[in-house]
Design a protein around this motif. Structure first.
Motif, short mmCIF file in Angstrom:
data_model
loop_
_atom_site.label_atom_id
_atom_site.label_comp_id
_atom_site.label_asym_id
_atom_site.label_seq_id
_atom_site.Cartn_x
_atom_site.Cartn_y
_atom_site.Cartn_z
N ALA A 158 4.83 -41.39 30.01
CA ALA A 158 3.43 -41.77 29.84
C ALA A 158 3.32 -43.02 28.99
O ALA A 158 2.46 -43.88 29.19
CB ALA A 158 2.65 -40.61 29.19
N ASP A 159 4.24 -43.16 28.03
CA ASP A 159 4.20 -44.30 27.11
C ASP A 159 5.43 -45.18 27.36
O ASP A 159 6.55 -44.79 27.08
CB ASP A 159 4.21 -43.80 25.66
CG ASP A 159 4.19 -44.95 24.64
OD1 ASP A 159 3.86 -46.08 25.06
OD2 ASP A 159 4.52 -44.72 23.47
N VAL A 160 5.18 -46.37 27.91
CA VAL A 160 6.28 -47.29 28.18
C VAL A 160 6.19 -48.54 27.30
O VAL A 160 6.83 -49.54 27.57
CB VAL A 160 6.30 -47.72 29.67
CG1 VAL A 160 6.64 -46.54 30.56
CG2 VAL A 160 4.97 -48.34 30.08
N LYS A 161 5.38 -48.43 26.25
CA LYS A 161 5.28 -49.57 25.33
C LYS A 161 6.48 -49.58 24.39
O LYS A 161 6.91 -48.54 23.91
CB LYS A 161 3.98 -49.46 24.52
CG LYS A 161 2.72 -49.64 25.36
CD LYS A 161 1.47 -49.54 24.49
CE LYS A 161 0.21 -49.71 25.32
NZ LYS A 161 -1.01 -49.56 24.48
N VAL A 162 6.98 -50.78 24.12
CA VAL A 162 8.10 -50.95 23.20
C VAL A 162 7.68 -51.96 22.13
O VAL A 162 7.29 -53.08 22.45
CB VAL A 162 9.36 -51.47 23.92
CG1 VAL A 162 10.52 -51.62 22.94
CG2 VAL A 162 9.74 -50.54 25.06
N SER A 163 7.76 -51.54 20.88
CA SER A 163 7.32 -52.42 19.79
C SER A 163 8.36 -53.48 19.46
O SER A 163 9.53 -53.36 19.81
CB SER A 163 7.03 -51.58 18.54
OG SER A 163 8.25 -51.07 18.01
N GLU A 164 7.89 -54.52 18.77
CA GLU A 164 8.79 -55.59 18.34
C GLU A 164 9.84 -55.04 17.37
O GLU A 164 10.99 -55.49 17.36
CB GLU A 164 7.99 -56.71 17.67
CG GLU A 164 7.16 -57.54 18.63
CD GLU A 164 8.01 -58.23 19.68
OE1 GLU A 164 9.09 -58.77 19.34
OE2 GLU A 164 7.63 -58.21 20.86
N GLU A 165 9.43 -54.08 16.54
CA GLU A 165 10.37 -53.49 15.59
C GLU A 165 11.49 -52.76 16.32
O GLU A 165 12.67 -52.83 15.93
CB GLU A 165 9.64 -52.52 14.65
CG GLU A 165 8.69 -53.18 13.67
CD GLU A 165 7.37 -53.60 14.31
OE1 GLU A 165 7.11 -53.21 15.48
OE2 GLU A 165 6.61 -54.34 13.65
N GLU A 166 11.14 -52.04 17.42
CA GLU A 166 12.16 -51.32 18.20
C GLU A 166 13.12 -52.30 18.87
O GLU A 166 14.34 -52.07 18.90
CB GLU A 166 11.48 -50.46 19.27
CG GLU A 166 10.79 -49.22 18.74
CD GLU A 166 10.10 -48.44 19.84
OE1 GLU A 166 10.51 -47.30 20.10
OE2 GLU A 166 9.16 -48.99 20.45
N GLU A 172 14.84 -46.68 29.39
CA GLU A 172 15.81 -45.82 30.07
C GLU A 172 16.35 -44.74 29.13
O GLU A 172 16.56 -43.60 29.54
CB GLU A 172 16.96 -46.67 30.63
CG GLU A 172 16.59 -47.47 31.86
CD GLU A 172 17.73 -48.35 32.35
OE1 GLU A 172 18.76 -48.45 31.62
OE2 GLU A 172 17.61 -48.93 33.44
N GLU A 173 16.60 -45.10 27.88
CA GLU A 173 17.08 -44.11 26.90
C GLU A 173 16.03 -43.03 26.67
O GLU A 173 16.35 -41.85 26.54
CB GLU A 173 17.44 -44.80 25.60
CG GLU A 173 18.76 -45.54 25.63
CD GLU A 173 19.19 -46.03 24.25
OE1 GLU A 173 18.51 -45.69 23.24
OE2 GLU A 173 20.20 -46.77 24.18
N ARG A 174 14.76 -43.45 26.60
CA ARG A 174 13.68 -42.46 26.40
C ARG A 174 13.64 -41.48 27.57
O ARG A 174 13.52 -40.26 27.38
CB ARG A 174 12.33 -43.18 26.29
CG ARG A 174 12.10 -43.94 25.00
CD ARG A 174 10.74 -44.60 25.06
NE ARG A 174 10.49 -45.47 23.92
CZ ARG A 174 9.42 -46.28 23.82
NH1 ARG A 174 8.54 -46.32 24.82
NH2 ARG A 174 9.27 -47.05 22.77
N VAL A 175 13.71 -42.04 28.78
CA VAL A 175 13.68 -41.19 29.99
C VAL A 175 14.87 -40.23 29.98
O VAL A 175 14.71 -39.03 30.26
CB VAL A 175 13.71 -42.07 31.26
CG1 VAL A 175 13.91 -41.20 32.50
CG2 VAL A 175 12.41 -42.86 31.39
N SER A 176 16.04 -40.74 29.66
CA SER A 176 17.24 -39.92 29.66
C SER A 176 17.14 -38.78 28.65
O SER A 176 17.48 -37.63 28.95
CB SER A 176 18.46 -40.80 29.36
OG SER A 176 19.64 -40.05 29.42
#
Length: 636
Positions: free
Chosen positions: A201-209, A499-503
């Motif tokens: 649902a959340d595919v946003k990736v922050s600059e910090e990440e 991809e890591e989140r999905v996995s």
């Protein structure tokens, strides 16, 4: 080799070193050279040493085979792995262990067996028969004498004696075959639910990440170290060489090499072998000799030699053929056997001849006299040989001088190129994975990133690119490995984080649902609750091809169901972050009595081969454990 030695003894540095060696000898005496021998073995089995040269030869043969099999598409770093080098060294150690064991057990390869082995080598056959002239020519082309080749084949045969003996001692029982057939033909019933890859649902990736991932995985975002080369190559196939000899040159060559065109006298022979029984004492010798004399007398009296051989010969290889040994050249048999063979006239029978194998009675059936081919008959062959030798001579002169010049001035290729009229070529930048053109060759890549070339900045030693084809290289440009800017890899980082989140989410969901099955919930109820189809497969075998291999492997790894209510379950990772929840319902062993005799014998052979292989390996391991073995890893 002499050319390389000459190359290494030119130049000011070499002369200074030579002077220091002379001074050392004058102060300490020549005897110090003989007392302090250089130890260069890679491994030692008892008193038997495996030299660095032995190891390097075997390793180079292995590398050549691998490169040929892969059409050169193997990273040069593969061959530098310690595990690969150790595997080759272990083979050499095993061979020495077996040779030591052979000596201790008194096992030797009979001359007749050695001869039979050589006679059936396809490379020495013409029209299906052994050709002595071809045999000598092929060995000569490899720079090997018949004696050296015989010793090599004898050594190879000797290292097989004990493993073959151990392997032949293994046996398979009927019950083992039944168990193998029961398990091999086993069928299983399964049911499973497939869990599709989740959608985030959340595919946003922050600059910090992104920044944290970049820092943590910076090695993944490096531009590889690269080099570009200057190089000079000498290829015999491309050399401008005069390949048209005059008549006098060919005739002179013919006279010098006339022995090449002489076909030696050959004899078509049969023999009868009577072995000396027991320990080979005087009484056993006497009995064997008397038996051989009686057979010789019977043959001379008119009895058919082939029938006598079939009835009495103890040479299993030729007995069924009536003692036939085929056409024999000089140098192919035991000296005593050969002496008797070549002293007989056609159709005559020898007195018994003693060899290490026993007593031989020999019959000469035909004699093929030797012949020298005339100059006219071999003119084309001589012209061919002239062209090849002339090309090789020019190549040796040119490549030898190139090695001299690039060693004397190791800071540049230009002086050598100028003197020899060669061009300094260039490559594009390439990494340790190789590049295009000459940089596709693993040997070039290895030399380019060697300490001598990359760190010290010197010209390389010669790099063999093929038969009569070499190159000398030096670094033209070097780019160190650098981290790619974060902006350049931002999109890749975002993709990998998602991809890591999905996995992680997929695995967490599969583990959570699997826990429900372990607590006793039925797979039917779980599938209904998830509104997912419950798939069913009945009677699948170990080699099922219509089902995902991961499901098949998992199904056959589970234990038998204890009861209908206690069927084993498993979570199975599938491709693409999908999982399956699997339940094993039923196991049915195959009926070993239902298979035909052909299938049963095939199973017996498979088990026999497996057991034999394991037994031979175990026996060699036991031999190794009983011997003193020293390995010097840093000399590999």
């Amino acid at each position: 080799m002499l050319q390389e030695l000459r190359a290494k003894t030119h130049g000011l540095v070499a002369k200074i070193l030579l002077g220091l060696i002379v001074i050392t000898f004058s102060f300490f005496g020549v005897e110090s050279y003989f007392i302090g021998q250089t130890v260069d073995f890679v491994a030692k089995v008892g008193d038997r040493e495996i030299s660095q040269q032995d190891f390097r030869t075997r390793f180079d043969e292995f590398r050549q085979r691998q490169l040929e099999a892969a059409n050169g598409a193997i990273d040069a770093k593969f061959f530098e792995q310690p595990a690969i080098k150790r595997r080759i060294l272990d083979q050499l150690i095993d061979e020495q262990v077996l040779l030591v064991a052979n000596e201790e057990l008194g096992i030797a390869v009979p001359a007749q067996r050695l001869r039979e082995e050589i006679l059936k080598i396809p490379a020495f056959q013409r029209d299906g028969n052994f050709d002595a002239a071809l045999y000598r020519a092929r060995l000569s082309a490899q720079g090997m004498t018949p004696k050296a080749f015989d010793e090599r084949i004898a050594r190879d045969l000797a290292t097989r004696e004990i493993p073959m003996g151990v392997a032949m001692s293994t046996f398979v029982t009927d019950e083992e075959i039944n168990s193998y057939l029961r398990l091999g033909g086993q069928l299983r019933d399964i049911r499973y639910v497939t869990l599709a890859k989740p959608e985030l649902a959340d595919v946003k990736v922050s600059e910090e990440e992104i920044a944290a991932f970049y820092t943590e995985h910076q090695q993944d975002f490096m531009s590889p170290e690269q080099v570009a080369l200057d190089y000079i190559e000498v290829d015999a196939a491309k050399l401008d060489v005069n390949l048209t000899p005059d008549e006098s040159t060919l005739k002179d060559r013919y006279e010098k090499e006339k022995s090449r065109f002489v076909t030696s006298e050959q004899r078509l022979a049969s023999h009868i072998l009577i072995k000396v029984a027991g320990s080979g004492g005087p009484e056993e010798q006497k009995k064997a000799l008397e038996k051989a004399r009686k057979i010789a007398d019977e043959a001379r009296a008119g009895k058919d030699f082939a029938e006598l051989a079939k009835a009495s010969s103890e040479d299993l290889g030729s007995r069924a053929l009536g003692g036939d040994l085929g056409w024999l050249d000089k140098g192919m048999t035991d000296p005593a056997f050969e002496g008797a063979l070549y002293s007989l006239e056609k159709g005559k029978i020898s007195d018994p001849v003693l060899s290490p194998e026993g007593y031989h009675v020999i019959e000469v059936r035909e004699i093929r006299p030797g012949k020298t081919r005339t100059f006219e008959e071999v003119r084309g062959e001589l012209a061919n040989d002239f062209g090849e030798s002339e090309r090789e001579r020019v190549y040796n002169e040119r490549s030898g001088r190139l090695i001299d010049l690039t060693y004397e001035d190791s800071t540049s290729l230009e002086p050598a190129a100028k003197e020899l009229g060669l061009k300094v070529e260039k490559t594009a930048l390439f990494s340790r994975m190789g590049g295009t053109g000459i940089a596709e060759n693993p040997a070039i890549v290895q030399a380019a990133f060697s300490d001598q070339v990359l760190v010290q900045g010197n010209n390389s030693d010669k790099v063999e690119l093929g038969p009569n084809h070499l190159a000398i290289i030096r670094i033209a440009e070097h780019k160190a490995a650098t981290a790619k800017p974060i902006e350049e890899v931002r999109a890749d980082i975002q993709r990998r984080i998602i991809e890591e989140r999905v996995s992680k989410q997929a695995k967490a969901r599969a583990d959570e649902l699997f826990a429900r099955l372990e607590k006793g919930e039925s797979i039917d109820a779980l599938a209904t609750d998830l509104k997912l189809p419950l798939s069913e497969e009945r009677g699948i075998g170990r080699n099922a091809v219509k089902l995902d291999a991961a499901l098949v492997n998992a199904a056959f790894a589970l234990p038998h169901p204890e009861s209908a209510g206690k069927a084993p379950v498993q979570v199975v990772a599938l491709a693409g972050d999908e999982y399956a929840l699997l339940k094993l319902d039923h196991v049915a062993d195959a009926d070993p009595t239902a298979v035909d005799q052909v299938t049963r014998e095939s199973a017996r052979n498979t088990l026999q081969q497996n057991l034999a292989s394991v037994a031979a390996r175990d026996f060699i391991a036991a031999l190794r454990a009983s011997m003193e073995i020293k390995v010097v890893e840093d000399r590999m």
